[in-house]
Design a protein around this motif. Sequence first.
Motif, PDB file in Angstrom:
ATOM      1  N   LYS A   1      18.269  35.172  73.819  1.00 47.84           N
ATOM      2  CA  LYS A   1      18.534  36.557  73.436  1.00 47.84           C
ATOM      3  C   LYS A   1      19.283  37.329  74.514  1.00 47.84           C
ATOM      4  O   LYS A   1      20.191  38.094  74.206  1.00 47.84           O
TER       5      LYS A   1
ATOM      6  N   HIS B   1      11.175  37.294  75.099  1.00 47.45           N
ATOM      7  CA  HIS B   1      12.203  38.296  74.830  1.00 47.45           C
ATOM      8  C   HIS B   1      13.525  37.983  75.528  1.00 47.45           C
ATOM      9  O   HIS B   1      14.516  38.686  75.307  1.00 47.45           O
TER      10      HIS B   1
ATOM     11  N   ILE C   1      10.254  41.641  81.817  1.00 45.79           N
ATOM     12  CA  ILE C   1      10.592  41.141  80.489  1.00 45.79           C
ATOM     13  C   ILE C   1      10.023  39.739  80.350  1.00 45.79           C
ATOM     14  O   ILE C   1      10.128  38.917  81.262  1.00 45.79           O
TER      15      ILE C   1
END
Length: 507
Positions: A54, A50, A46
Motif C-alpha cells: 500500500k 497498513h 504505522i
Amino acid sequence: MSFDPNSDFFEIAFNVTEHTEAMLAYWDKNLICRYANKATADWFGITPEHMINKSHLSEILGTLFDVQLPYINGVLGGKIQVFDQVIHLYSGKAKNVRITYHPNYVEGEIKGFYAHMADISPLNNKSHDNKTGVEKLPEFVTQNDQLLENVAKTLNENLFIGFPSISALSKQHFVSESKLKRDFKQNFGKTIFSYYRYLQMEIADRYIREKRCNKNQMAVMLNFSNPSNFSACYHRYLEEKSSDGELIETQKEDNTHNKTLIEQAPIAIAMFDNQMQFIAASKRWVAEYKLENTGFIGKSIYEVLPATKKKCEKLHNHCLKGNIYQCDGLLLKKNDGTRVWLKWNIHPWFTTSGETGGLFIHTEDISKIKAIEKENKQAEKLLKRAATLSKIGTWTRDLLTHTMQWDNVIKSILEVPEYFVPDIKTIWKLFKQGKSERLSKKALKDALKYGSSFDIEVDMITAKGNSRKIRIIGYPEFQNNKCKKLSGILLDITPLSPFKTANFLTD
C-alpha cells in the motif's frame, strides 16, 4: 545470494525475528512496501498491515525522503548504501540511526532493496570521558534546539523585510511544517508568527522610547499594511509588559506552595529557578546528596554539586526551553567521590505568564539494578559463547509473514556470510543429494501437514564445499489447523579427526 520476491515460498526473506527492535522492510523498484516488521509501528506509527502493498517509501519517510533520495537511487543502481541519520520517531523521540540499503538481484536484474534501520544512539551517546570514565549525555538532545535557534535567527534577520512563510522556513531548515510549528511553540511558548511580531514590537518599543521614530514611521519600517494594525499590535505588547508586574505576587504564592510540597515529598526531588539555583529540595534528596547543613538553598546546582556542570548543563538549558527529559540511566559522581547510576526525570515549571520559571528534577538511584543488568549481560555472553563453541544454532521459519532467520552460529557452520539471507531454493542446494535431501524434505512435509516434530541427522555441503554431519531438530506451531511457524536448532555433529581432537585438547 538473492531470491525472487514473487516466488512460491517467500515474498520477502529477511534475517530477522518478529521481536527485533530494528526496523526491517523490503521495497520493490517502484518504492512500494512489500514487507515490514512489527517494529515499524514504533518507528513511524504505522503497522505492517497498513504498509505492505500500500505505502510508497516517500509516505513513510516524509521530509526525510528527499534527504535519502541519493541513497535510494544508489541502491537501485546496484550499490549497498550505509549511512547515519538522526530520525524523529512517531513518539517524538530522536534517535541516531544507522541505515543500510541492500539491493536485491534476480537473474541480474534489481527487483528492489532491503532496508535495515538500527538505533545506534547507545553507541554515539554513551561515549565515555577518557579521564573520568563517566558516560556523556546524548548529543542529539541539543540538535533540535540548534534547529529552532537557527529558525529564530532567520526571523530576526527578516524583521524589516517581512515575515517569511512557514513553507519557506520549513524548506530552508529541512524540517516538516507540522514539526516546525509544534516544536517552535513548545520551545518558545509562542507560534512562529507571534514570536516574529513580538520581536518586531521589542524593536519598535526601543525606537519609540528613544524617539528615533514615531508609530507611523515604525509601521512603514516593519512593513505593516497600515498604521492602525501596527498600533493595535504595539498596544497589546505594552499591555503584556505591564501585566508582568501584577503576576509577580501570584508567582510568589505559587512558589511557596510548590516549595512546601517538594520538601514533604517522600522521593528525591528538587526545585530550581531558571538560573538553576535551588528553591527547595526533599529530605530524601538532601540525604542522598549529603547536603545536610550545607546551606544549599539559593545556590546554583553547579556550585553545590560540581560534577553536574559538565554532565548536565546542556541538558538543563534544553529543558529550560520547555522540554521534558527522561533518562533511564546516567553515571554521576557524588560529592563524596562515589559513582552512582541515576534515573532522571526533568520537567520544566512555568510562571503565570506562561514562561519557563525553572525545573523540577527527580532522581532515583538504580545502581543495584545496573549491577544486576551487568551480571545478566555477562551471563548472556557466556551462553552465546557456549553455543558457539558447541556449534548449536537456532533457526525459525514463519509461514504467515514468509520470513526466515538463521543465527550467526548456523551461518558459521554452513560457511555463509553474516549478511546471507536464507531462501528455500538456496537451502536445498546445501543438502547432499540423495538420502539426506529426501529425509529432510519428508521431515518438512510431515511437519507442515501433520504437525510432526522432527529430529534428523543429514549430510550437508557448506557454501565453501566442505562436508558436514548435521543434526536438525524442528518443532511446528499450528493455528486454525494450519502451520504458522517452524522453529528449532541445528547442530554440527561432524566427527573431529584425531589430529584436530588433539589440538583441541591442548589449546
